[in-house]
Design an enzyme around this catalytic site. Sequence first.
Site, PDB file in Angstrom:
ATOM      1  N   ILE A 172       0.853  -1.187   0.000  1.00 58.37           N
ATOM      2  CA  ILE A 172       0.000   0.000   0.000  1.00 58.37           C
ATOM      3  C   ILE A 172       0.890   1.239   0.000  1.00 58.37           C
ATOM      4  O   ILE A 172       1.795   1.368   0.830  1.00 58.37           O
ATOM      5  CB  ILE A 172      -0.919   0.005   1.234  1.00 58.37           C
ATOM      6  CG1 ILE A 172      -1.816  -1.242   1.253  1.00 58.37           C
ATOM      7  CG2 ILE A 172      -1.764   1.268   1.283  1.00 58.37           C
ATOM      8  CD1 ILE A 172      -2.578  -1.435   2.565  1.00 58.37           C
ATOM      9  N   SER A 173       0.678   2.170  -0.952  1.00 55.32           N
ATOM     10  CA  SER A 173       1.402   3.428  -1.038  1.00 55.32           C
ATOM     11  C   SER A 173       2.900   3.163  -1.194  1.00 55.32           C
ATOM     12  O   SER A 173       3.335   2.640  -2.211  1.00 55.32           O
ATOM     13  CB  SER A 173       1.086   4.303   0.176  1.00 55.32           C
ATOM     14  OG  SER A 173       1.588   5.606   0.012  1.00 55.32           O
ATOM     15  N   SER A 174       3.730   3.501  -0.199  1.00 51.41           N
ATOM     16  CA  SER A 174       5.157   3.192  -0.298  1.00 51.41           C
ATOM     17  C   SER A 174       5.363   1.699  -0.536  1.00 51.41           C
ATOM     18  O   SER A 174       6.256   1.292  -1.291  1.00 51.41           O
ATOM     19  CB  SER A 174       5.881   3.616   0.980  1.00 51.41           C
ATOM     20  OG  SER A 174       7.253   3.294   0.915  1.00 51.41           O
ATOM     21  N   HIS A 313      -6.261   8.665  -1.851  1.00 51.15           N
ATOM     22  CA  HIS A 313      -5.053   7.852  -1.723  1.00 51.15           C
ATOM     23  C   HIS A 313      -5.264   6.632  -0.824  1.00 51.15           C
ATOM     24  O   HIS A 313      -4.762   5.546  -1.120  1.00 51.15           O
ATOM     25  CB  HIS A 313      -3.920   8.717  -1.173  1.00 51.15           C
ATOM     26  CG  HIS A 313      -2.590   8.017  -1.118  1.00 51.15           C
ATOM     27  ND1 HIS A 313      -1.927   7.590  -2.255  1.00 51.15           N
ATOM     28  CD2 HIS A 313      -1.818   7.652  -0.062  1.00 51.15           C
ATOM     29  CE1 HIS A 313      -0.787   7.002  -1.904  1.00 51.15           C
ATOM     30  NE2 HIS A 313      -0.702   7.036  -0.580  1.00 51.15           N
TER      31      HIS A 313
END
Length: 446
Positions: A172-174, A313
């Site tokens: 997730i994300s990074s 996001h």
Amino acid sequence: MPATPHPATRRPLRSILLALVTALLPLLAASALTAPAAAAGELARASARQGAVTAAALTEVTNFGPNPSNLRMYLYVPESVTPEPAVVVAVHWCTGSGPDMYNGTEYDTLADRYGFIVLYPSVTRSSKCFDVSSPQALRRGGGSDPVGIKSMIDWVTRTYDADTGRIFATGISSGAMMTNVLLGDYPDVFAAGAAFSGVPFGCFATTDGSEWNSACSGGTVTRTPKEWGDLARGAYPGYTGPRPRMQIWHGTQDDVLRYPNFGEQIKQWTDVQGVSRTPATTDTPQSGWTRTRYGGTGDRAPVEAISLQGVGHNLYAQGMASRVLTFFGLDGSGPAPQPPPGACKVTASVNAWNTGLTATVTVTNTGSTTVNGWKLGFTLPAGQTVTGGWGATYAPSSGSVTATNVSYNGTIAPGASVSIGYQAGHGGNSAVPAAFTLNGTACAAG
């Protein structure tokens, strides 16, 4: 040095019976000293597995191997772990940790159901972001986070005899950005990945030591599919084997890693897979979601992309992990996994008129063994119906069609080609099929 587990228990410890079995294993190992070496070795491995980590509890493992960026390793092994289990590497977001990823997702409860192992890498640098930008991170064995994660995987496969053909990454994300990086650096290790709110491999690249790339996060870094594909392929020069499949998730209102990164990832991974960027199928699995599949129409297409309308996001929600497992093939449902492209190449062209068309299709055997008997699968664009053909028999006449060889062209030697064709009526869409499979293997586009 031996691994040093440190339980971070969220669940009850194992039963007294399992503890007794564990206590007996050293005695059994001692009695096996007179057994053949192979049997003694297997008993030793079984003993190591029993004592490796606490079952059904998040456990930290230390001294797992080369770890240049000082990552921490957390592991979840279900009580009912299967023989030769699959491994899911679940990668956290910036400011998060391995335990946060454990608590914030349901991979552990799904592991209880399906018997796989979950590995949670954890960053120790102050930002708590994974390194997806340095030159070291963007090449195989480069000396940053991916090396440590690879060491964790190696520890798990040694300790639990895990299936090296079923190693997966999701984040997730990074962690989504790291998923892209891992699949680029180690295409021989991972079977597939699933990235939630990420960016393409190499998009975040910097050379000044900065962890952040504002142009990429802002969605202003665009490249051709081949340029993106070359970036991913360049992480492991000379590698010609199968490439991991990729599932991509993104919200249209993402204000951290802007939505154009969704399309750039599609460009990259369709090029890496050698499949068309024209979707083989498009559907709406849930209100507000648009799912496109590339290079195949099933649950395990080479590339799958899910766009979430109006979502920002932080798009991950409960239930999405189950869809990841379906894509990975770990939930026990759906058709057999589609092999990556590479054994065949297909070129297709069409000559169309008002309500009809003639299509010519050339199939090339790019493998090293002769094809004896073949079936070419493809999906006709909506509104097209086959009315006749040559070089093969076609059934059914619309939708998902299979072209089967005839008596004189059933053998295709390595490097050789066979050409077939068909006539079809159409209602305005005269395009060629977006993707083809030969005997179940996804073919590269010519």
